[in-house]
Every structure is written in C-alpha cells, then in structure tokens.
Design a protein around this motif. Sequence first.
Motif: not given
Length: 440
Positions: A169, A251, A253, A255, A266, A268, A338, A341, A428-429, A431
């Motif tokens: 990612n 940003e 996102r 998974k 989770v 960052a 969330e 985060i 990059v978040i 999950e």
Amino acid sequence: MKTRLMLAVTALLLLVTVNAQQVAYEEYDLDNGLHVILHQDNSAPVVTTSVMYHVGGKDRTEGRTGFAHLFEHLLFEGTQNIPKGKWFEIVSSNGGSNNANTSQDRTYYYEVFPSNNLELGLWMESERMLHPIIDQTGVDTQQEVVKEEKRLRYDNSPYGQLLPVLGKNLFKVHPYKDPNIGYMEDLDASTLDDVIAYYNKYYVPNNAVLVVAGDIDIPSTKKMVQDYFSEIPRGADIQRNYPMEEPITKEVRAKAFDKNIQIPAVGAAYRTPGFRQRDAYVLEMISAYLSDGRSSKLYKKMVDDQKQALQVGAFSIPQEDYGMYLVFALPVGETSLETLISEMEEEVAKVREELISERDYQKLQNKFENRFVNSNSSIQGIANSLARYHMLYGDTELINKEIEIYRSITREEIQSAAEKYLKPNQRVIIEYLPEEKMEN
C-alpha cells in the motif's frame, strides 16, 4: 536544581561509557573488490566470521521475486568441497553456530566459532562465495523450505501479513511493493538458469563485505583472508536504478483480511526517507517518544488511561531507498477503529504542532545512549554493525559516531520531521480485519 544535577551526572556517566566502548577496527579491499573489516577483541576465545552481500528482496525483476531469500537457504546446500547437507554438521561438530537472514536490502551469513577454528569459518565462507553447488535438486528442496516458512511466518501467523500489506500500500512502482520472501508462483516459474544467473550477478566479492571479529591476531588473519578469498573472481559492477515513487498527497484507505485473527487492528502508514538520511534518525526518535515503553505518550493515553487499546505502537521501519512508518493499535471491546485513528492522530499532531518538553527530550537522549552502548555489547553485534554500516550506510565509522547524530538532533528538528512526513494527507489508513468480516 537537583533534577538538573542528576540529569547532568547521568549524561556524563553515559558519555564516559560510550567513549570507553569505542570499537577499533581495520578495513581494506582485496584486488577483487571484497571489502574486509577486522576487529580484534581477545577478551574471550570466540570469533565471528560473517559476509554481507548487497542483495535483498528488492533486487529482482518483475515475475522473479524472492530470489535473495531463496539464496539465504540455498547457499547452505553444499559446495564442491562441502557435501550436500553437511554444512550445519561441520559447524556444530566444531563447537560453532551459524545462521543467515535477508532483508529487502541485504543478505547476511555468519558463523561463531571457538577462536581456534577461525580458519574453518573463513574457508566455509570462501566456499560459499566460490564453489556452491546450485542444481535443480537443491533449488526444488529449498523452494519447499521457503514455502513452508511462508506458511508458518506469514500465511498462518496472526498479523503475519501486516508487513507485506504495508509494502503493497505504500509503494506502487518501487520493488519494496513486493514482500521480501517473494511470491511462490514466481519461484515456481523460475528456471535453474534464472537462479544461476542471479547468483553470478550478486554473490560476487565486489558486492560483499567480510567481517572477522573477536579473538584474532590481525597479521595472521590477513594472511588467511588473502589465501581463501583473493583468487575469487571479481564480478561485473552492479547497477541499480529503481523507479521513484510519486509523493502521497491525499489520504488513502485500504483493507486487508487475516484468517488467523479475531481482534482487528488499524494503522496509519507513511512513506519516509531511506535510512541514510538524517530525517530517518529523527523519525526513530519520534517513534520512541510516542510508543517505547509504558510511560510513552500513546501507551499511557490509550492503554492505561483511556482503556481504548489492547496494544498501540509507532514504528519506524528503516530501509535503504525508502522507509516505512506505522502507527497502529488493537481496540479494546467496542472501541471503533475510527476512534483509534483519531486518538493516535491527536498525539502525532502534538509532535507536529509543538516542541516536546525538555524533560521528554532528555529521556529520549538517555534512551538512545543506552541503545548505542547495548548495540556494541557483543562480538556478534559488532560484526553485524561493521558490515551494515560499511555496506548500507557507506561509513564504517558510524559504529562509533552514530550516537553523535542522535545527540545533535534538536527538539525543533523533531517537530519539523513530524510536520514534513507524518501529516494526514500523506498517510495510508489500513484496516486489518478478521477474514470473516469481509464484505461482498
């Protein structure tokens, strides 16, 4: 006043300790390009012989990933003078131990022997460099070993896919996008000619550093090194020109799903500079400030005080071309991802927006002083550091002076690096979820 006095005394004692631990070494090149580093320490009758090759997971072509890790195993198969399957037996029967490891940037082999077996260690490493037997049987055998390792460490290990997920990612074109262990379909598709060509390109003396550390005599060790390594042919110069990544400016996102976990996580993730750059050292200090120990900012807040996280951490993952930085947490109970985060970002934002306290800064300095002293506390550690600093950093003397970099980092630099690399639009978040939560 008393606190200041104690801090001054502590700093003085650490300075004395660090200066007393200066690592003396001698380095030179053979005519074939092999760099040699010798460190004499006669305090115990033990010697480490090691070779680091400048080849890792990133050194591959598309469709042929994982070769460096395959060779980590394959080069224990045997040589023209070491029968197949006898490598480990020879080492252990002579009172020694050995191992190897591979990163995205380098591969490291080493033996630890009683010092009267120094010549044996040098002979074995010269055999590995000059006379390995690379045949289809050995490749097939070690491919199966790699597959089993992948199943054990990645596929069937809780959170085992986290590092590959980070690479996938954070990178789109650089080889760091692919896992160090490679893709099994690439290994299956490779031919024996592919494998031999890879060996001939990268496992050459001019792409390696030999370190001998411990209970040695320098003149006689030099003669043995000359005898065993000088006749190994030099290889072609290696050119690396990997594609550069475009900056992350918005940003992202993502998974990922793991069948081996019940509790999600989770994180960052941020792309950061390679470890030779000064800012990489600053980011190491930021990660220690945020999450090293129970009194660190993230742990105290999210685990102890607010009871939101089972675990929380900030990690700087150093690599040669680009680093990776991850702030992650596992939730307690019904705490949402969330929320985690948001709470993590709040602490990162504080580092971006204001100077850390003088007290916290001094704690960081003391922590890195201790790390530095501990890194040079064993012969094995010293051998690894000497090889790494020469090959990857281009400066062997960092084994003695790297602490000066950390000492010179200011509170203002810490704030500046956080502002430069750890902003919400650069992250990059990810999950990381139990597989059963996958949505159609």
